[in-house]
Design an enzyme around this catalytic site. Structure first.
Site, PDB file in Angstrom:
ATOM      1  N   GLU A 131       7.046  -7.093   3.060  1.00 41.07           N
ATOM      2  CA  GLU A 131       8.063  -6.488   2.204  1.00 41.07           C
ATOM      3  C   GLU A 131       9.439  -6.734   2.810  1.00 41.07           C
ATOM      4  OE1 GLU A 131       9.202  -2.095   0.269  1.00 41.07           O
ATOM      5  OE2 GLU A 131       7.419  -2.329   1.512  1.00 41.07           O
ATOM      6  N   ASN A 161       5.059  -1.226  -8.443  1.00 39.58           N
ATOM      7  CA  ASN A 161       4.621  -0.621  -7.182  1.00 39.58           C
ATOM      8  C   ASN A 161       4.770   0.893  -7.242  1.00 39.58           C
ATOM      9  OD1 ASN A 161       4.130  -0.775  -4.077  1.00 39.58           O
ATOM     10  ND2 ASN A 161       5.980   0.447  -4.275  1.00 39.58           N
ATOM     11  N   GLU A 162       3.677   1.603  -6.980  1.00 36.40           N
ATOM     12  CA  GLU A 162       3.686   3.068  -6.816  1.00 36.40           C
ATOM     13  C   GLU A 162       4.524   3.767  -7.900  1.00 36.40           C
ATOM     14  OE1 GLU A 162       4.652   4.123  -2.783  1.00 36.40           O
ATOM     15  OE2 GLU A 162       2.830   3.204  -1.991  1.00 36.40           O
ATOM     16  N   GLU A 215      -2.377  -1.446  -0.205  1.00 39.44           N
ATOM     17  CA  GLU A 215      -1.647  -0.893   0.943  1.00 39.44           C
ATOM     18  C   GLU A 215      -2.569   0.061   1.674  1.00 39.44           C
ATOM     19  OE1 GLU A 215       2.316   0.685   0.647  1.00 39.44           O
ATOM     20  OE2 GLU A 215       2.833  -0.631  -1.042  1.00 39.44           O
TER      21      GLU A 215
END
Length: 502
Positions: A27, A172-173, A292
């Site tokens: 990232e 993402n999330e 993750e």
């Protein structure tokens, strides 16, 4: 003496393990990219500025896929900033980590790095501040051969052949209120469905990962999974899981039981997926991308101070956890859990790869070195190939402060038919007692014992460093193998890999 027994047979197999279960994550966060994989001027840097010492360790880890460029970072990222002449790329504020993003590394550079590191890209899309159009634009830029504005722009920027990225994360999330552009489950489900449908018009060969819950304790879990999939079931192929663990209370015994929570998390997500499958009367299975996972807690206070009190730095040192021996044991237990669910967990990414909660550390003016967690991941990735067997494990148990009936030993076995090898991974998570461990392999008889790789340390808090590694594996030949019934003593608090030739 405490005892445990693992019985396996070639006729009782669970699934062929997808090699993408041994993935990782880069990232634009801290020193993962700048000062991690990329550092022009470093003595080990190649002609593109990539650190060859880091690449060599990534190759040793045998990483199959790398998720990029986030993470929380992606939810305010403009992919167009990372293409074209580097000198003309804009600097931007990264809202996720309050850092300054220079955009020296973008999609072209990352694709080149993947090729050098011998891995595949898993691309993440910004569905926080952007949407369907921008996702389709990036896919067209990356995967369409030529003849359109965006594909020809890629060619103009030096890449004649398409990148051919096959694996894409739809955000993402998005369940997390910390996420830039956070969505409700219905908002995200509709967006994922529409984005996925449009992307597969451009390239029907791609695989799509929908955002699942950010951890087991999210208040919307597991309704989030059910609602998102009710919208997007036909368009997506996987749903994601994220989970980090820490030993904040310094309760090592309970810390090593947390992989049982991970197991329950996986089972619950599978149940949610199959509930929607039944509700839709579908013949299609949604599999899992645990993209993750790791231990993460050591650097919390330092990171909070940097982000809140010293914002907008370029590549500040963030999330640089230094891992202990007990962290390596839990990483080993988490790897075993992922392997045991190889029939549904097809992708997994240890977060992250370099400097940021990572198995590899890269010194700014020095070399690269291996953290304690490097070794169980490497052993699993190198030797954990082939078919996951359906074992029978019988083990003595113990209770911890928050868990009951915790098995002293956790283990899994794989059969690699092409190589003619059986590998057994086992952790003795009893901190007080050694365990006599029996592996009944008579269903494969005859078998020849090859080696026993072990990690042990009297100090659970032992760490590695650039010059003083305290936690490294050793190889032994201490297994008594009598016609396929192999017996060995598992030392208390130990990671073990047993290899046999069939």
């Amino acid at each position: 003496m405490k005892k445990a027994k693992l019985t396996v047979d070639r006729d009782f197999s669970k699934a062929k393990l997808d090699e993408r279960i041994y993935g990782s994550f880069i990232e634009h966060l801290g020193r993962a990219v700048y000062g991690g994989i990329y550092q022009p001027g470093h003595p080990s840097a190649d002609e593109e500025g990539f650190r060859k010492d880091v690449i060599n360790l990534v190759k040793a880890l045998n990483v199959s896929v790398v998720r990029y460029p986030g993470g929380n970072f992606v939810s305010s990222y403009r992919w167009e900033d990372g293409i074209g002449p580097v000198s003309q790329r804009p600097k931007r504020l990264d809202l996720a980590w309050k850092s300054l993003e220079t955009n020296e590394v973008g999609v072209h550079e990352f694709a080149h790095w993947c090729k050098k590191a011998g891995t595949q890209a898993m691309m993440s899309l910004n569905l926080g501040t952007r949407g369907v159009a921008e996702a389709c634009d990036l896919l067209e830029y990356c995967n369409h051969p030529s003849g359109t504005y965006l594909s020809d722009l890629r060619i103009k920027n030096g890449e004649k052949e398409p990148f051919g990225f096959r694996l894409w994360c739809l955000g993402n999330e998005m369940d997390g209120p910390w996420q830039i552009g956070h969505k409700t489950m219905d908002e995200y489900g509709r967006l994922a469905s529409e984005t996925g449908r449009a992307m597969k018009v451009i390239d029907p060969s791609i695989e799509l990962v929908a955002c699942g819950s950010s951890n087991l304790l999210m208040p919307t879990f597991p309704q989030w999974e059910a609602t998102v999939l009710e919208h997007a079931y036909d368009e997506v192929d996987y749903i994601s899981l994220h989970q980090y663990y820490g030993n904040k209370d310094n309760d090592s015994e309970d810390f090593l039981a947390l992989s049982d929570d991970m197991d329950q998390f996986i089972r619950s997500v599978i149940a949610a997926c199959d509930f929607v499958k039944a509700k839709k009367r579908s013949r299609k299975y949604i599999n899992l991308s645990f993209d993750e996972w790791n231990v993460w807690f050591h650097s919390g206070e330092q990171d909070k101070d940097t982000i809140e009190n010293h914002p907008w730095q370029q590549a500040p040192a963030l999330l640089e956890d230094i891992y202990t021996f007990e962290d390596a044991l839990l990483v080993g237990l988490m790897l075993i859990t992922l392997m045991k669910h190889g029939d549904r967990v097809k992708i997994a990414c240890m977060a992250q790869l370099v400097n940021v909660i990572a198995p590899i550390m890269a010194e700014k003016d020095g070399g690269a070195w291996c953290q304690t967690i490097f070794y169980p991941f490497m052993h699993a990735s190198v030797f954990g190939r082939g078919t996951v067997l359906e074992p029978v494990l019988v083990s003595d148990c113990h209770d911890t402060s928050h868990h009951e009936d915790v098995t002293d030993v956790e283990a899994v076995a794989l059969y690699h038919e092409e190589a003619g090898e059986i590998t057994v991974f086992a952790v003795n998570r009893n901190l007080s007692d050694d365990v006599e461990f029996t592996m009944d392999l008579r269903g494969f008889s005859p078998v020849i014992f090859l080696e026993h790789i072990v990690m042990e340390n009297e100090n659970l808090k032992a760490v590695n460093g650039p010059d003083n590694p305290q936690v490294t594996p050793a190889v032994r030949r201490d297994v008594d193998n009598d016609h396929g019934k192999a017996v060995c003593l598992l030392k208390r608090a130990s990671w073990n890999v047993f290899r046999f030739q069939v």
